[in-house]
Write a protein that holds these residues in place. Structure first.
Motif, PDB file in Angstrom:
ATOM      1  N   LYS A   2     -19.120 -16.461 -15.603  1.00  0.00           N
ATOM      2  CA  LYS A   2     -18.935 -15.342 -16.516  1.00  0.00           C
ATOM      3  C   LYS A   2     -18.086 -15.766 -17.706  1.00  0.00           C
ATOM      4  N   PHE A   3     -18.323 -15.110 -18.834  1.00  0.00           N
ATOM      5  CA  PHE A   3     -17.546 -15.352 -20.038  1.00  0.00           C
ATOM      6  C   PHE A   3     -16.123 -14.859 -19.819  1.00  0.00           C
ATOM      7  N   SER A   4     -15.142 -15.656 -20.263  1.00  0.00           N
ATOM      8  CA  SER A   4     -13.742 -15.305 -20.064  1.00  0.00           C
ATOM      9  C   SER A   4     -13.051 -14.905 -21.370  1.00  0.00           C
ATOM     10  N   THR A   5     -13.100 -15.775 -22.368  1.00  0.00           N
ATOM     11  CA  THR A   5     -12.408 -15.484 -23.633  1.00  0.00           C
ATOM     12  C   THR A   5     -12.902 -16.408 -24.739  1.00  0.00           C
ATOM     13  N   THR A   6     -12.523 -16.076 -25.950  1.00  0.00           N
ATOM     14  CA  THR A   6     -12.745 -16.924 -27.113  1.00  0.00           C
ATOM     15  C   THR A   6     -11.378 -17.356 -27.623  1.00  0.00           C
ATOM     16  N   LEU A   7     -11.212 -18.651 -27.880  1.00  0.00           N
ATOM     17  CA  LEU A   7      -9.962 -19.192 -28.398  1.00  0.00           C
ATOM     18  C   LEU A   7     -10.215 -19.694 -29.808  1.00  0.00           C
ATOM     19  N   ILE A   8      -9.353 -19.304 -30.734  1.00  0.00           N
ATOM     20  CA  ILE A   8      -9.439 -19.769 -32.118  1.00  0.00           C
ATOM     21  C   ILE A   8      -8.218 -20.629 -32.412  1.00  0.00           C
ATOM     22  N   ALA A   9      -8.450 -21.853 -32.879  1.00  0.00           N
ATOM     23  CA  ALA A   9      -7.366 -22.748 -33.289  1.00  0.00           C
ATOM     24  C   ALA A   9      -6.856 -22.291 -34.652  1.00  0.00           C
ATOM     25  N   VAL A  10      -5.538 -22.091 -34.759  1.00  0.00           N
ATOM     26  CA  VAL A  10      -4.941 -21.628 -36.010  1.00  0.00           C
ATOM     27  C   VAL A  10      -3.839 -22.585 -36.448  1.00  0.00           C
ATOM     28  N   CYS A  11      -3.564 -22.609 -37.737  1.00  0.00           N
ATOM     29  CA  CYS A  11      -2.467 -23.449 -38.232  1.00  0.00           C
ATOM     30  C   CYS A  11      -1.255 -22.603 -38.616  1.00  0.00           C
ATOM     31  N   ASP A  12      -1.411 -21.287 -38.724  1.00  0.00           N
ATOM     32  CA  ASP A  12      -0.312 -20.385 -39.077  1.00  0.00           C
ATOM     33  C   ASP A  12      -0.417 -19.146 -38.178  1.00  0.00           C
ATOM     34  N   MET A  13       0.365 -19.131 -37.111  1.00  0.00           N
ATOM     35  CA  MET A  13       0.274 -18.050 -36.134  1.00  0.00           C
ATOM     36  C   MET A  13       0.659 -16.701 -36.741  1.00  0.00           C
ATOM     37  N   ASP A  14       1.730 -16.671 -37.535  1.00  0.00           N
ATOM     38  CA  ASP A  14       2.177 -15.406 -38.123  1.00  0.00           C
ATOM     39  C   ASP A  14       1.107 -14.800 -39.028  1.00  0.00           C
ATOM     40  N   ARG A  15       0.505 -15.617 -39.853  1.00  0.00           N
ATOM     41  CA  ARG A  15      -0.544 -15.142 -40.764  1.00  0.00           C
ATOM     42  C   ARG A  15      -1.765 -14.665 -39.976  1.00  0.00           C
ATOM     43  N   SER A  16      -2.136 -15.405 -38.948  1.00  0.00           N
ATOM     44  CA  SER A  16      -3.288 -15.034 -38.123  1.00  0.00           C
ATOM     45  C   SER A  16      -3.036 -13.718 -37.391  1.00  0.00           C
ATOM     46  N   LEU A  17      -1.846 -13.587 -36.798  1.00  0.00           N
ATOM     47  CA  LEU A  17      -1.502 -12.344 -36.102  1.00  0.00           C
ATOM     48  C   LEU A  17      -1.502 -11.155 -37.056  1.00  0.00           C
ATOM     49  N   SER A  18      -0.967 -11.348 -38.230  1.00  0.00           N
ATOM     50  CA  SER A  18      -0.938 -10.285 -39.229  1.00  0.00           C
ATOM     51  C   SER A  18      -2.353  -9.816 -39.550  1.00  0.00           C
ATOM     52  N   PHE A  19      -3.277 -10.746 -39.704  1.00  0.00           N
ATOM     53  CA  PHE A  19      -4.671 -10.418 -40.005  1.00  0.00           C
ATOM     54  C   PHE A  19      -5.281  -9.561 -38.899  1.00  0.00           C
ATOM     55  N   TYR A  20      -5.163 -10.000 -37.661  1.00  0.00           N
ATOM     56  CA  TYR A  20      -5.778  -9.277 -36.548  1.00  0.00           C
ATOM     57  C   TYR A  20      -5.089  -7.944 -36.256  1.00  0.00           C
ATOM     58  N   LYS A  21      -3.798  -7.859 -36.514  1.00  0.00           N
ATOM     59  CA  LYS A  21      -3.086  -6.593 -36.326  1.00  0.00           C
ATOM     60  C   LYS A  21      -3.455  -5.603 -37.422  1.00  0.00           C
ATOM     61  N   GLU A  22      -3.419  -6.059 -38.680  1.00  0.00           N
ATOM     62  CA  GLU A  22      -3.649  -5.176 -39.822  1.00  0.00           C
ATOM     63  C   GLU A  22      -5.091  -4.682 -39.901  1.00  0.00           C
ATOM     64  N   PHE A  23      -6.053  -5.576 -39.766  1.00  0.00           N
ATOM     65  CA  PHE A  23      -7.455  -5.198 -39.979  1.00  0.00           C
ATOM     66  C   PHE A  23      -8.164  -4.694 -38.726  1.00  0.00           C
ATOM     67  N   PHE A  24      -7.704  -5.105 -37.549  1.00  0.00           N
ATOM     68  CA  PHE A  24      -8.415  -4.743 -36.324  1.00  0.00           C
ATOM     69  C   PHE A  24      -7.546  -3.994 -35.311  1.00  0.00           C
ATOM     70  N   GLY A  25      -6.285  -3.731 -35.660  1.00  0.00           N
ATOM     71  CA  GLY A  25      -5.398  -2.957 -34.797  1.00  0.00           C
ATOM     72  C   GLY A  25      -5.075  -3.629 -33.466  1.00  0.00           C
ATOM     73  N   GLN A  26      -5.080  -4.945 -33.444  1.00  0.00           N
ATOM     74  CA  GLN A  26      -4.839  -5.686 -32.208  1.00  0.00           C
ATOM     75  C   GLN A  26      -3.344  -5.847 -31.925  1.00  0.00           C
ATOM     76  N   ASP A  27      -3.001  -5.859 -30.643  1.00  0.00           N
ATOM     77  CA  ASP A  27      -1.639  -6.119 -30.200  1.00  0.00           C
ATOM     78  C   ASP A  27      -1.634  -7.370 -29.330  1.00  0.00           C
ATOM     79  N   VAL A  28      -0.490  -8.042 -29.259  1.00  0.00           N
ATOM     80  CA  VAL A  28      -0.344  -9.215 -28.402  1.00  0.00           C
ATOM     81  C   VAL A  28      -0.100  -8.733 -26.968  1.00  0.00           C
TER      82      VAL A  28
END
Length: 78
Positions: A2-28
């Motif tokens: 079964k599919f478990s997750t998708t992992l995205i390699a990032v170089c700037d965690m803060d910028r990436s988190l900001s994007f997913y929180k702001e545009f998609f309402g995601q929480d850690v």
């Protein structure tokens, strides 16, 4: 299997988190510092090059820097 997750390699965690929180309402939901899982199941990860086993200078942060994770209870049977 079964599919478990998708992992995205990032170089700037803060910028990436900001994007997913702001545009998609995601929480850690899981925070390991260098690796964070969001409420949708997506995982963001820093320092992907040593984990994947290739030289840092070959790492190119583009839209294809990701992995799909699958799980199975019985790998031999799979």
């Amino acid at each position: 299997m079964k599919f478990s997750t998708t992992l995205i390699a990032v170089c700037d965690m803060d910028r990436s988190l900001s994007f997913y929180k702001e545009f998609f309402g995601q929480d850690v939901v899981c925070d390991l510092g260098w690796c964070k899982t969001l409420s949708c199941g997506l995982t963001l990860q820093l320092n992907f090059d040593p984990i994947a086993g290739f030289p840092k200078d070959s790492m190119q942060f583009k839209t294809n820097n990701m992995e799909l994770y699958f799980e199975t209870e019985d790998l031999d049977a799979f």
